[in-house]
Design a protein around this motif. Sequence first.
Motif, mmCIF file in Angstrom:
data_model
loop_
_atom_site.group_PDB
_atom_site.id
_atom_site.type_symbol
_atom_site.label_atom_id
_atom_site.label_comp_id
_atom_site.label_asym_id
_atom_site.label_seq_id
_atom_site.Cartn_x
_atom_site.Cartn_y
_atom_site.Cartn_z
ATOM 1 N N ASP A 41 7.092 -1.763 1.878
ATOM 2 C CA ASP A 41 6.914 -2.681 0.648
ATOM 3 C C ASP A 41 7.909 -2.292 0.236
ATOM 4 O O ASP A 41 8.935 -3.115 -1.081
ATOM 5 N N HIS B 171 11.751 -3.070 1.247
ATOM 6 C CA HIS B 171 12.206 -4.372 0.944
ATOM 7 C C HIS B 171 12.354 -3.895 0.071
ATOM 8 O O HIS B 171 13.956 -5.125 -0.144
ATOM 9 N N GLN B 172 11.394 -3.586 -0.995
ATOM 10 C CA GLN B 172 11.769 -4.532 -2.525
ATOM 11 C C GLN B 172 13.425 -3.543 -2.778
ATOM 12 O O GLN B 172 14.341 -4.030 -3.512
ATOM 13 N N CYS C 137 16.130 -2.303 -1.389
ATOM 14 C CA CYS C 137 16.778 -2.810 -0.612
ATOM 15 C C CYS C 137 17.666 -4.567 -0.512
ATOM 16 O O CYS C 137 18.187 -4.765 -0.472
ATOM 17 N N ASP C 138 16.710 -4.681 -1.482
ATOM 18 C CA ASP C 138 16.929 -6.316 -1.368
ATOM 19 C C ASP C 138 17.534 -6.711 -2.447
ATOM 20 O O ASP C 138 17.801 -6.428 -3.831
ATOM 21 N N PRO C 139 18.841 -7.228 -2.666
ATOM 22 C CA PRO C 139 20.045 -7.262 -3.616
ATOM 23 C C PRO C 139 19.823 -7.690 -4.469
ATOM 24 O O PRO C 139 20.364 -7.938 -5.191
ATOM 25 N N GLY C 140 18.959 -8.785 -4.403
ATOM 26 C CA GLY C 140 18.375 -10.123 -5.428
ATOM 27 C C GLY C 140 17.731 -9.550 -5.981
ATOM 28 O O GLY C 140 16.810 -10.644 -7.156
ATOM 29 N N ALA C 141 16.774 -8.273 -5.835
ATOM 30 C CA ALA C 141 15.283 -8.076 -6.502
ATOM 31 C C ALA C 141 16.113 -7.656 -8.026
ATOM 32 O O ALA C 141 14.770 -7.357 -9.139
ATOM 33 N N ARG D 253 13.292 -3.004 -12.358
ATOM 34 C CA ARG D 253 12.529 -3.628 -11.347
ATOM 35 C C ARG D 253 11.424 -3.345 -11.119
ATOM 36 O O ARG D 253 10.579 -4.026 -11.317
#
Length: 378
Positions: free
Chosen positions: A123, A126-127, A129-133, A154
């Motif tokens: 998790d 993922h968080q 490497c999430d460009p939209g986060a 974030r």
Amino acid sequence: MKLVHRDLVRRGPGCVKIVPEEDDDMWHAYNLICIGDSVQAVTVRKVVRDLASGGRDTERVKLKLEIKVENVDYDKEGSVLRIRGKNILESEHVKIGQFHTLEIEPHRPLLIRKEIWDSVALDILHQACDPGASADLAVLLMQEGLAHLFLVGRSITTTRARIETSIPRKHGPAVAGYESALKKFFENVLQAFLKHIDFKVVQCVVLGSPGFTKDQFRDYLLLEAERRDLRAIIENKSRIILAHCNSGYKHSLKEVLDAPSVMTLIKDTKAAQEVRTLKDFYAMLSNDSARACYGPKHVEIAHERMAIQTLLITDSLFRNSDIATRQKYVNLVESVKESGGNALIFSSMHVSGEQLAQLTGVAAILRFPLPDLEDIEM
């Protein structure tokens, strides 16, 4: 965070190669690396060489090392990770088994190997490497003569500036001195604003204060922006909003983030979810205390009875040096999700995470009342 390479098995072994690019990424990397993992990176080490003349010389050489992690420290101010452990990669200058400290800075690649990639680690990856986060927010908390500028990312809240100016009382012949000091204070705050706020990154700026200090500063800010042709402020003035708070200190940050006007702007961010969930927990604790609990023992008993609707837990509990303790909390998060509940991992670098840490770091909102929990010792 840039993900360069990924080769892992869920709940099994594997490795990832990542490049942290900003402060939030460094915090994610800190939470990702556990004792017992191995980390490979290019490092610099001083090497002593014998000279032909018979003397000795010291030079700094770059070399690739892989460390079996025994300790990880995060330097918040310098945004540096220090990873200490024994080298496990053959090297000309560092023997296998010799201790070394890797210093990881933003934009420096590192490879992380784990024996088990559990759900919490995945998790975090993922968080990160999430460009939209990314949804950064700047908050300027003020009172007359004092201001703090925060950047809320974030997963991390950083203090970018503290501005303090002595301001005389506003009465009698001292009025002129008061106005002069206030103008000087606003100018110092404006300079911090220009230095630390980049509207390409920051979605909005919140000015918070008791009374009218925030309104006065906004007027000064917009007037000076027009006078000096500060395009970044002129073009983004609609993204500068006002909110009431009781002081210019950090403890008022939660008050500002909780304001409806601010919450609407940041409703999809992790920081906002944390603030909202913690507010719900406190409301439940106040209005229906049998449906809220905190502390490891009470939360575990509540989960055994399948009562947890929302689990609140700080990321610091997963950095426990005892691997069994970390696994206990990983299992708790996974089990709550499998039983249909929600689990929110709070960042201990956000103000809401600091508050949750004061309640032992783990709490829960329950599906149904468990009044007998209050009789069980924590």
